[in-house]
Design an enzyme around this catalytic site. Structure first.
Site, mmCIF file in Angstrom:
data_model
loop_
_atom_site.group_PDB
_atom_site.id
_atom_site.type_symbol
_atom_site.label_atom_id
_atom_site.label_comp_id
_atom_site.label_asym_id
_atom_site.label_seq_id
_atom_site.Cartn_x
_atom_site.Cartn_y
_atom_site.Cartn_z
ATOM 1 N N TYR A 156 0.828 -1.200 0.000
ATOM 2 C CA TYR A 156 0.000 0.000 0.000
ATOM 3 C C TYR A 156 0.865 1.254 0.000
ATOM 4 O O TYR A 156 0.619 2.193 -0.766
ATOM 5 C CB TYR A 156 -0.917 -0.023 1.219
ATOM 6 C CG TYR A 156 -1.890 1.127 1.304
ATOM 7 C CD1 TYR A 156 -2.889 1.282 0.350
ATOM 8 C CD2 TYR A 156 -1.833 2.037 2.360
ATOM 9 C CE1 TYR A 156 -3.806 2.327 0.439
ATOM 10 C CE2 TYR A 156 -2.750 3.080 2.459
ATOM 11 C CZ TYR A 156 -3.728 3.222 1.493
ATOM 12 O OH TYR A 156 -4.637 4.259 1.591
ATOM 13 N N LYS A 160 0.990 4.118 -2.900
ATOM 14 C CA LYS A 160 0.653 5.512 -2.629
ATOM 15 C C LYS A 160 1.867 6.434 -2.828
ATOM 16 O O LYS A 160 1.697 7.589 -3.266
ATOM 17 C CB LYS A 160 0.083 5.659 -1.219
ATOM 18 C CG LYS A 160 -1.265 4.966 -1.040
ATOM 19 C CD LYS A 160 -2.303 5.469 -2.043
ATOM 20 C CE LYS A 160 -3.679 4.866 -1.810
ATOM 21 N NZ LYS A 160 -4.682 5.359 -2.782
#
Length: 265
Positions: A156, A160
């Protein structure tokens, strides 16, 4: 500010996307709702109409952001229906809750496909239209995890960080062409993001993080985002907890942030 503007929101079936849809509909924008689940999009559309939005201003357009060839077709559909796209909010996304050593490589691939490649591909599908008009606003829902690395979120955080870099670079390319680019950087917001996060084997994590449960109300989050987008703000931090201080600590005292990150979960 957004009256009659065409605002396209992905990930609009729940969470921040749903709250943004409600907020923009109150601004009398023409709102395009996209996600995979058409019944949920129809629910969001009806909720907006029940709250006063004109039915003709609410368009449901379901698709999967990982189906890259379908995205230019979707962009053409929006332009054909409303005549223009003023603001694209790339909000579709998945999170993760698993240690790197346990995580199947397919989980990383899915995170990158949804959180990075889908956002890039849809942006590229819309960009020529905005360049031709010399006007438009592109936004992406990134995360504090796009600035700070923490345990259980290696994929993640990678995704991002990637979209933060892409949209920062894109801004440098297109701002002189009249196109705004905003990176939205939420902290802990009360949504189902942790429940829907991918576990090590790719299944749903299925639990609510304590930090998420104590986070900012999603409606309040949407208010902050819409206000900042109206001002053309390039980077939009939104949250109320200690995680927001991490943005400052990472910038001024990175060694301290690395130590603090080890204590997070």
């Amino acid at each position: 500010m957004f009256t009659n503007r065409v605002v396209w929101i992905t990930g609009a079936s729940s969470g921040i996307g749903e709250a943004l849809a409600a907020r923009f509909s109150r601004e009398n924008a023409r709102v395009v709702l996209s996600a995979r689940r058409q019944p949920e999009l129809e629910r969001v559309r009806q909720h907006c109409i029940d709250a006063g939005a004109a039915p003709e201003n609410m368009l449901v357009l379901p698709f999967d952001v990982t189906d890259l060839p379908s995205l230019p077709v979707a962009a053409d559909h929006v332009i054909s229906h409303f005549g223009q796209i003023d603001l694209l909010i790339n909000n579709a996304g998945l999170s993760q809750r698993s240690l790197c050593k346990d995580t199947d490589l397919s989980v990383y691939q899915k995170l990158l496909d949804v959180d990075v490649m889908g956002q890039i591909a849809l942006t590229k599908a819309v960009l020529p239209h905005m360049l031709e008009r010399q006007s438009g606003h592109l936004a992406v829902t990134a995360s504090v995890a796009g600035k700070v690395g923490v345990p259980l979120r290696t994929g993640y955080c990678a995704a991002k960080h990637a979209v933060m870099g892409f949209f920062d670079a894109l801004r440098a390319e297109v701002e002189d062409d009249g196109i705004l680019v905003s990176t939205i950087t939420p902290g802990f917001i009360r949504t189902d993001i942790s429940r829907n996060a991918l576990a090590a084997d790719g299944s749903a994590f299925g639990e609510e993080d304590e930090n998420i449960a104590g986070g900012m109300d999603v409606g309040e989050c949407a208010d902050v985002i819409v206000s900042a987008l109206a001002r053309g703000k390039r980077e939009i931090p939104v949250g109320k907890g200690k995680e927001m201080a991490a943005l400052w600590v990472k910038r001024v005292a990175p060694e301290m942030m690395f130590k603090l990150a080890r204590k997070q979960n």
